[in-house]
Design a protein around this motif. Sequence first.
Motif, PDB file in Angstrom:
ATOM      1  N   UNK A  16      58.987 -40.542  31.879  1.00  0.00           N
ATOM      2  CA  UNK A  16      60.189 -41.317  31.536  1.00  0.00           C
ATOM      3  C   UNK A  16      60.859 -41.864  32.796  1.00  0.00           C
ATOM      4  N   UNK A  17      60.926 -41.045  33.841  1.00  0.00           N
ATOM      5  CA  UNK A  17      61.531 -41.486  35.099  1.00  0.00           C
ATOM      6  C   UNK A  17      60.751 -42.670  35.665  1.00  0.00           C
ATOM      7  N   UNK A  18      59.423 -42.541  35.698  1.00  0.00           N
ATOM      8  CA  UNK A  18      58.592 -43.633  36.212  1.00  0.00           C
ATOM      9  C   UNK A  18      58.736 -44.887  35.355  1.00  0.00           C
ATOM     10  N   UNK A  19      58.750 -44.719  34.037  1.00  0.00           N
ATOM     11  CA  UNK A  19      58.891 -45.850  33.125  1.00  0.00           C
ATOM     12  C   UNK A  19      60.213 -46.578  33.384  1.00  0.00           C
ATOM     13  N   UNK A  20      61.289 -45.808  33.517  1.00  0.00           N
ATOM     14  CA  UNK A  20      62.599 -46.404  33.759  1.00  0.00           C
ATOM     15  C   UNK A  20      62.688 -47.024  35.155  1.00  0.00           C
ATOM     16  N   UNK A  21      61.874 -46.518  36.096  1.00  0.00           N
ATOM     17  CA  UNK A  21      61.918 -47.026  37.471  1.00  0.00           C
ATOM     18  C   UNK A  21      61.079 -48.284  37.659  1.00  0.00           C
ATOM     19  N   UNK A  22      60.369 -48.705  36.613  1.00  0.00           N
ATOM     20  CA  UNK A  22      59.674 -49.969  36.764  1.00  0.00           C
ATOM     21  C   UNK A  22      58.245 -50.021  36.260  1.00  0.00           C
ATOM     22  N   UNK A  23      57.639 -48.875  35.932  1.00  0.00           N
ATOM     23  CA  UNK A  23      56.303 -48.952  35.332  1.00  0.00           C
ATOM     24  C   UNK A  23      56.463 -49.629  33.976  1.00  0.00           C
ATOM     25  N   UNK A  75      54.405 -49.907  31.395  1.00  0.00           N
ATOM     26  CA  UNK A  75      53.850 -49.280  30.193  1.00  0.00           C
ATOM     27  C   UNK A  75      53.788 -47.770  30.401  1.00  0.00           C
ATOM     28  N   UNK A  76      54.140 -47.043  29.364  1.00  0.00           N
ATOM     29  CA  UNK A  76      54.117 -45.580  29.462  1.00  0.00           C
ATOM     30  C   UNK A  76      52.706 -45.063  29.723  1.00  0.00           C
ATOM     31  N   UNK A  77      51.694 -45.772  29.221  1.00  0.00           N
ATOM     32  CA  UNK A  77      50.323 -45.285  29.431  1.00  0.00           C
ATOM     33  C   UNK A  77      49.906 -45.402  30.897  1.00  0.00           C
ATOM     34  N   UNK A  78      50.623 -46.192  31.688  1.00  0.00           N
ATOM     35  CA  UNK A  78      50.365 -46.249  33.128  1.00  0.00           C
ATOM     36  C   UNK A  78      51.256 -45.258  33.876  1.00  0.00           C
ATOM     37  N   UNK A  79      52.439 -44.985  33.329  1.00  0.00           N
ATOM     38  CA  UNK A  79      53.362 -44.057  33.970  1.00  0.00           C
ATOM     39  C   UNK A  79      52.882 -42.613  33.822  1.00  0.00           C
ATOM     40  N   UNK A  80      52.282 -42.287  32.690  1.00  0.00           N
ATOM     41  CA  UNK A  80      51.866 -40.895  32.454  1.00  0.00           C
ATOM     42  C   UNK A  80      50.809 -40.424  33.453  1.00  0.00           C
TER      43      UNK A  80
END
Length: 102
Positions: free
Chosen positions: A13-20, A22-27
């Motif tokens: 979630x942190x990565x997603x909110x920081x600019x990733x 798509x969640x599938x790339x952030x995970x």
Amino acid sequence: MRSREEQIIELTEVFYEAGFRFRDKAKPEAERHIDEAIQRGRELERAEMGRDAARFIWAANNTGCFWGIPGFGPVRDRKPEQKMTDLRAAIDAAMNGENGNG
């Protein structure tokens, strides 16, 4: 302590909110970070175990000399883990003094 999976969910979630985008790339990035942190923790634990082994060997070969180390002596009202911290510090100080590092 939170489980690995809980930490991955939060970090994703942190990565997603920081600019990733798509969640599938952030995970996968979150998993990589968590796995690296776990590995560093294991390495630090092994290193401390090695230092404890060196302390034990030193103490076995130098029995009876702890009382001459400044700050180390009979201590009351200390928890066992505090006493162990004191003992480690005393042995480290004595070992460093022997090696000319203290």
